[in-house]
Write an enzyme that holds these catalytic residues in place. Structure first.
Site, PDB file in Angstrom:
ATOM      1  N   ASP A  14       0.775  -1.195  -0.332  1.00  0.00           N
ATOM      2  CA  ASP A  14       0.400  -0.467   0.000  1.00  0.00           C
ATOM      3  C   ASP A  14       0.946   1.207  -0.349  1.00  0.00           C
ATOM      4  OD1 ASP A  14      -2.241   1.834   0.629  1.00  0.00           O
ATOM      5  OD2 ASP A  14      -1.586   2.210   2.402  1.00  0.00           O
ATOM      6  N   ASP A  16      -0.107   4.964   0.460  1.00  0.00           N
ATOM      7  CA  ASP A  16      -0.138   6.254   2.231  1.00  0.00           C
ATOM      8  C   ASP A  16       0.006   5.127   2.759  1.00  0.00           C
ATOM      9  OD1 ASP A  16      -0.755   8.255  -0.311  1.00  0.00           O
ATOM     10  OD2 ASP A  16      -2.918   7.127  -0.069  1.00  0.00           O
ATOM     11  N   ARG A  60     -12.544   6.242  -2.865  1.00  0.00           N
ATOM     12  CA  ARG A  60     -12.850   7.831  -2.424  1.00  0.00           C
ATOM     13  C   ARG A  60     -13.585   7.548  -2.365  1.00  0.00           C
ATOM     14  NH1 ARG A  60     -11.886  11.583  -6.826  1.00  0.00           N
ATOM     15  NH2 ARG A  60      -9.539  10.560  -7.163  1.00  0.00           N
TER      16      ARG A  60
END
Length: 239
Positions: A14, A16, A60
């Site tokens: 991953d 972030d 998102r």
């Protein structure tokens, strides 16, 4: 030397919160975006717990739906390119994306030193490397952090949308990452800081799942599927 089982040949990172400190930037952008919406509906402000439990690691628009639903707020759906001013799921999501791009431009992106050391060690050991992230800004972040040269494949928010993959906690994006590297899930390790991400690693039957605890949720990461939890990837080099 890498703290991984011997059968592991590929690493799925991953971005972030695992390789870069941009999770804090995303958290700040989400708070700036959600708080006015919450105030309008008479709800308390967005918290770190809200980010960890409902938003972190998810695509998102899924994060918008999941979080607002947790507060009993349902916004209408709109096209993916809805303007940031729009009071819809997509408008709120695009508002956040616009803000996080501004924050990244203002503050820059730095990889975690321990993560950089670990990625370099993986590359030197001949392991294949992919980045799997729900962020649509992954290319910009990888370039800014000077990590692009290590990454053979990138499954990001753009790819997830284009291929209509299910977002984390579904394993689809990690499975796509393993496929892009030409390896099986059983021979790949997932590195994740998000609860939804370690869930995805477990659901995809990956050979090993490493939870990266940046916010004091080690037990939750284990409960959601991490085989081992570290506070920094450099800890694995000491094993």
């Amino acid at each position: 030397m890498l703290g991984l089982p011997d059968h592991i040949t590929a690493c799925l990172f991953d971005l972030d919160g695992v390789l870069t400190g941009t999770a804090a930037l995303h958290r700040a952008a989400w708070k700036e975006t959600f708080d006015p919406v919450l105030e309008k509906h008479g709800q308390p402000p967005f918290t770190d717990a809200d980010y960890n439990n409902h938003v972190d690691g998810r695509p998102r628009f899924d994060g918008v739906r999941e979080f607002l639903h947790s507060r009993g707020i349902d916004l209408p759906e709109a096209p993916p390119d809805a303007p940031p001013s729009d009071d819809s799921v997509q408008g709120v999501g695009n508002r956040k994306n616009e803000r996080v791009q501004q924050i990244i431009a203002e503050r820059g992106v730095q990889p975690y030193p321990g993560s950089m050391r670990y990625v370099e060690a993986c590359k030197a050991a001949g392991l294949r490397i992919a980045v799997v992230t729900s962020s649509a800004n992954a290319k910009m972040v990888l370039d800014a952090a000077e990590l692009t040269k290590y990454v053979e494949a990138r499954i990001d928010g753009v790819v997830i949308t284009d291929r209509k993959l299910r977002g984390k906690p579904a394993p689809d994006s990690f499975l796509a990452g393993a496929e892009a590297l030409g390896t099986t899930p059983a021979n790949a390790v997932v590195f994740e800081d998000a609860l939804s991400g370690v869930q995805a690693g477990k659901a995809g039957h990956f050979g090993y799942v490493v939870g990266v605890d940046r916010v004091g949720q080690a037990e939750e990461l284990r409960a959601h599927g991490a085989n081992v939890v570290v506070q920094d990837l450099a800890e694995l080099l000491e094993d």
